[in-house]
Design a protein around this motif. Structure first.
Motif, PDB file in Angstrom:
ATOM      1  N   UNK A 261      15.987  36.328  25.390  1.00 25.24           N
ATOM      2  CA  UNK A 261      16.811  36.796  26.506  1.00 25.24           C
ATOM      3  C   UNK A 261      17.260  38.238  26.300  1.00 25.24           C
ATOM      4  N   UNK A 262      17.540  38.613  25.055  1.00 29.94           N
ATOM      5  CA  UNK A 262      17.872  40.015  24.771  1.00 29.94           C
ATOM      6  C   UNK A 262      16.706  40.925  25.149  1.00 29.94           C
ATOM      7  N   UNK A 263      15.507  40.553  24.721  1.00 32.00           N
ATOM      8  CA  UNK A 263      14.332  41.378  24.979  1.00 32.00           C
ATOM      9  C   UNK A 263      14.103  41.554  26.475  1.00 32.00           C
ATOM     10  N   UNK A 264      14.288  40.485  27.239  1.00 35.30           N
ATOM     11  CA  UNK A 264      14.079  40.566  28.685  1.00 35.30           C
ATOM     12  C   UNK A 264      15.189  41.350  29.371  1.00 35.30           C
TER      13      UNK A 264
ATOM     14  N   UNK B 223      25.003  43.908  25.162  1.00 38.29           N
ATOM     15  CA  UNK B 223      23.699  43.251  25.095  1.00 38.29           C
ATOM     16  C   UNK B 223      23.049  43.495  23.737  1.00 38.29           C
ATOM     17  N   UNK B 224      23.153  44.730  23.233  1.00 36.59           N
ATOM     18  CA  UNK B 224      22.573  45.044  21.935  1.00 36.59           C
ATOM     19  C   UNK B 224      23.213  44.255  20.810  1.00 36.59           C
ATOM     20  N   UNK B 225      24.521  44.116  20.844  1.00 34.04           N
ATOM     21  CA  UNK B 225      25.227  43.338  19.820  1.00 34.04           C
ATOM     22  C   UNK B 225      24.841  41.865  19.919  1.00 34.04           C
ATOM     23  N   UNK B 226      24.740  41.366  21.143  1.00 34.00           N
ATOM     24  CA  UNK B 226      24.293  39.983  21.372  1.00 34.00           C
ATOM     25  C   UNK B 226      22.926  39.751  20.728  1.00 34.00           C
ATOM     26  N   UNK B 227      21.995  40.685  20.927  1.00 33.39           N
ATOM     27  CA  UNK B 227      20.656  40.511  20.402  1.00 33.39           C
ATOM     28  C   UNK B 227      20.579  40.658  18.895  1.00 33.39           C
ATOM     29  N   UNK B 228      21.114  41.733  18.373  1.00 36.61           N
ATOM     30  CA  UNK B 228      20.938  42.005  16.944  1.00 36.61           C
ATOM     31  C   UNK B 228      21.856  41.171  16.062  1.00 36.61           C
ATOM     32  N   UNK B 229      23.125  41.072  16.432  1.00 36.53           N
ATOM     33  CA  UNK B 229      24.078  40.343  15.593  1.00 36.53           C
ATOM     34  C   UNK B 229      23.849  38.830  15.658  1.00 36.53           C
ATOM     35  N   UNK B 230      23.860  38.279  16.867  1.00 31.45           N
ATOM     36  CA  UNK B 230      23.780  36.822  17.015  1.00 31.45           C
ATOM     37  C   UNK B 230      22.440  36.280  16.522  1.00 31.45           C
ATOM     38  N   UNK B 231      21.356  36.972  16.873  1.00 29.58           N
ATOM     39  CA  UNK B 231      20.032  36.473  16.479  1.00 29.58           C
ATOM     40  C   UNK B 231      19.895  36.376  14.969  1.00 29.58           C
ATOM     41  N   UNK B 232      20.208  37.451  14.256  1.00 30.95           N
ATOM     42  CA  UNK B 232      19.956  37.450  12.821  1.00 30.95           C
ATOM     43  C   UNK B 232      20.937  36.560  12.058  1.00 30.95           C
TER      44      UNK B 232
END
Length: 277
Positions: A157-160, A64-73
């Protein structure tokens, strides 16, 4: 109040994200993402050296962390290169509205009411005006708005979802950044041409990594752990106003009617969503 203060700290750092990203558009996006995320993980290292168990988290949480930080930026940096930056930045800042609208879908016990729907429509209308304004500027409908909107969805979605996975220490955000950064650098080696970075580039990368892509993550995680995700998401609508103003100054753009109207609509949507219980 404590959650709001943490959120405001993250928001203050994020206000400079787009401007710094535009200043570094000559650096390939995977390389830019990788270096800054690894730098952003550094503040967690002293805590982990003292207590390595803080990085012993389930693989689902790490994913989930990789999804949020990597994909978003990665998607955000792509958007800033392939659409007018000011308008793409406004579209990206639909993520606080996504948090409000998607909270009932992701989090148990949270209801979606009519004011939330109205706020969503108003916010999306503001994004549409930003896109149309950008089209008038460039003469074409830039495809970069697609990754901007996708980035907004991913961060929301990452934040939630961080409230749905097994509880983890805030220092684990450093592991998210370290793994995401390493993945980005691997993609750079495989997919992008090599470049030589100048001293100015390294200075900006350090500021970007320790600020918007570092310290902001830790503050944001603390805010989400302590507060209501919907209200924190709404509070984040301070960011588009500050970020857009700073980006206009950096890019030398004038503050057009479409930018002003889009900003007003998106922030109004946020206020409406926040008042809805």
């Amino acid at each position: 109040m404590q959650a709001n203060l943490y959120a405001l700290g993250a928001i203050a750092l994020w206000a400079s994200l787009a401007s710094l990203g535009v200043s570094l558009t000559h650096i390939p996006p995977f390389l830019l993402t990788g270096i800054t995320l690894i730098i952003g993980s550094v503040p967690a290292w002293p805590f982990v050296l003292r207590d390595p168990s803080q990085w012993r988290i389930p693989m689902r949480t790490l994913a989930l962390g990789v999804y949020g930080l990597f994909a978003y930026h990665f998607l955000l940096f792509i958007a800033l290169r392939h659409a007018p930056p000011v308008e793409a930045n406004l579209v990206n800042y639909l993520w606080p509205l996504f948090i409000v609208v998607l909270a009932p879908v992701v989090l148990p016990g949270v209801a979606l009411r009519v004011p939330h729907v109205v706020a969503a429509l108003l916010g999306f209308g503001g994004a549409a005006i930003a896109i149309v304004g950008g089209r008038e500027l460039s003469g074409t409908l830039a495809w970069g708005y697609i990754p901007a909107a996708a980035a907004a969805f991913i961060w929301a979605t990452y934040s939630l979802m961080t409230k749905r996975v097994t509880a983890f220490p805030t220092t684990a955000i450093g592991l998210f950044g370290l793994v995401s950064g390493a993945l980005s650098l691997l993609c750079h080696v495989l997919l992008e041409p090599s470049v030589t970075l100048q001293a100015r580039d390294w200075g900006l990368l350090a500021v970007l990594g320790l600020g918007p892509l570092g310290g902001a993550f830790y503050l944001w995680d603390k805010a989400l752990k302590l507060g209501d995700a919907r209200h924190i998401g709404i509070l984040s609508y301070i960011t588009p106003l500050a970020s857009t103003t700073l980006l206009i100054v950096v890019s030398g753009r004038s503050f057009s009617w479409s930018i002003g109207l889009a900003t007003a609509m998106i922030i109004s949507a946020a206020v409406m969503g926040m008042r809805a219980r």
